[in-house]
Design an enzyme around this catalytic site. Sequence first.
Site, PDB file in Angstrom:
ATOM      1  NE  ARG A 182       6.457  -0.537  10.456  1.00  0.00           N
ATOM      2  CZ  ARG A 182       5.397  -0.209   9.539  1.00  0.00           C
ATOM      3  NH1 ARG A 182       5.375   0.018   8.504  1.00  0.00           N
ATOM      4  NH2 ARG A 182       4.424  -1.315  10.085  1.00  0.00           N
ATOM      5  NE  ARG A 228      -4.318  -1.257  10.015  1.00  0.00           N
ATOM      6  CZ  ARG A 228      -3.055  -0.687   9.349  1.00  0.00           C
ATOM      7  NH1 ARG A 228      -3.151   0.278   8.848  1.00  0.00           N
ATOM      8  NH2 ARG A 228      -1.932  -1.584   9.208  1.00  0.00           N
ATOM      9  NE  ARG A 260       2.528  -4.939  11.197  1.00  0.00           N
ATOM     10  CZ  ARG A 260       3.557  -4.882  10.569  1.00  0.00           C
ATOM     11  NH1 ARG A 260       4.627  -5.146  10.945  1.00  0.00           N
ATOM     12  NH2 ARG A 260       3.424  -4.308   9.374  1.00  0.00           N
ATOM     13  NE  ARG A 296       7.719  -2.946   6.370  1.00  0.00           N
ATOM     14  CZ  ARG A 296       6.252  -2.410   6.454  1.00  0.00           C
ATOM     15  NH1 ARG A 296       5.717  -2.172   5.189  1.00  0.00           N
ATOM     16  NH2 ARG A 296       5.438  -2.783   7.558  1.00  0.00           N
ATOM     17  CE  LYS A 298      -2.064  -1.180   3.698  1.00  0.00           C
ATOM     18  NZ  LYS A 298      -1.654  -2.224   4.435  1.00  0.00           N
TER      19      LYS A 298
HETATM   20  P1  ADP Z   1       0.987  -2.360   7.918  1.00  0.00           P
HETATM   21  O1  ADP Z   1      -0.044  -2.076   7.078  1.00  0.00           O
HETATM   22  O2  ADP Z   1       2.468  -2.476   7.146  1.00  0.00           O
HETATM   23  O3  ADP Z   1       1.085  -3.096   9.263  1.00  0.00           O
HETATM   24  P2  ADP Z   1       1.039   0.849   8.830  1.00  0.00           P
HETATM   25  O4  ADP Z   1       2.072   1.589   8.855  1.00  0.00           O
HETATM   26  O5  ADP Z   1      -0.215   0.886   8.167  1.00  0.00           O
HETATM   27  O6  ADP Z   1       1.582  -0.802   8.572  1.00  0.00           O
HETATM   28  O7  ADP Z   1       0.545   0.576  10.414  1.00  0.00           O
HETATM   29  C1  ADP Z   1       1.062   0.117  11.373  1.00  0.00           C
HETATM   30  C2  ADP Z   1       0.694   0.011  12.986  1.00  0.00           C
HETATM   31  O8  ADP Z   1       0.168   1.407  12.953  1.00  0.00           O
HETATM   32  C3  ADP Z   1      -0.653  -0.980  12.639  1.00  0.00           C
HETATM   33  O9  ADP Z   1      -0.177  -2.128  13.137  1.00  0.00           O
HETATM   34  C4  ADP Z   1      -1.589  -0.310  14.127  1.00  0.00           C
HETATM   35  O10 ADP Z   1      -1.098  -0.592  15.196  1.00  0.00           O
HETATM   36  C5  ADP Z   1      -1.295   0.869  13.645  1.00  0.00           C
HETATM   37  N1  ADP Z   1      -2.405   1.521  12.680  1.00  0.00           N
HETATM   38  C6  ADP Z   1      -2.028   2.181  11.513  1.00  0.00           C
HETATM   39  N2  ADP Z   1      -3.429   2.676  11.020  1.00  0.00           N
HETATM   40  C7  ADP Z   1      -4.509   2.226  11.829  1.00  0.00           C
HETATM   41  C8  ADP Z   1      -5.584   2.398  11.704  1.00  0.00           C
HETATM   42  N3  ADP Z   1      -6.352   2.734  10.778  1.00  0.00           N
HETATM   43  N4  ADP Z   1      -6.335   1.928  12.906  1.00  0.00           N
HETATM   44  C9  ADP Z   1      -5.859   1.459  13.784  1.00  0.00           C
HETATM   45  N5  ADP Z   1      -4.312   1.330  14.055  1.00  0.00           N
HETATM   46  C10 ADP Z   1      -3.888   1.540  12.985  1.00  0.00           C
END
Ligand code: ADP
Length: 194
Positions: A134, A89, A145, A128, A14
């Site tokens: 991270r 999400r 996750r 990654r 994404k």
């Molecule tokens: P990825 O999709 O690769 O797991 P992101 O950078 O989108 O990584 O998200 C990292 C973390 O940030 C998630 O595991 C969650 O803890 C938090 N997070 C991100 N976006 C949301 C969201 N829309 N709602 C709740 N938690 C979120």
Amino acid sequence: MFNLVLFGPPGSGKGTQSENIVKTYNLEHISTGDLLRSEVSRATPLGVEAQKYMDQGLLVPDEVVIGMISSKIDESADARGFIFDGFPRTRAQAEALDKLLEFKNTKIDLVLALDVSEAELTKRLIGRGLTSGRSDDTEDVIVKRIKEYRSKTEPVASYYDAHGKLETVQGNHPVEETFKLLSKNINKYLLPVA
Ligand code: ADP
């Protein structure tokens, strides 16, 4: 305005595809992951709270994320449109987003879901983790996750499907090829600027 949700599991690409889409269509990028990481690195009260969840591979509570999105949308009122990456999400986030956009006389036009196999996701995320720095790219957190995605986020796809907005795109291909597939769908709504 044209508003797009880029949907898919962690590691589906994404972030990478958002960058390409932003350049090609001049949309405003809103990534809740990036916004949250910025709060964490600045050690704001929101960041300190969010980090507890992120480090465990859990979703940050809806009200925290929804508030953050709302102010971000207000900051770019005259944008050509938004690309939402990593948001919504949960179903509650999807419903809140619809209300926010309705209030601004606009709506989600299209949801593009990237479909990538579980084996490929794990491989990419572990890869990654070697360079991203991270703290949530370790093997045990990655497993959590993906679990969190399957139980809370995947149902969001049916929400948009029921509204006739969902298109699924194969995301196992190399970056450029996947981008072509995404573009084909976006071009039905919006012309490229670059
Ligand atoms: P990825 O999709 O690769 O797991 P992101 O950078 O989108 O990584 O998200 C990292 C973390 O940030 C998630 O595991 C969650 O803890 C938090 N997070 C991100 N976006 C949301 C969201 N829309 N709602 C709740 N938690 C979120």
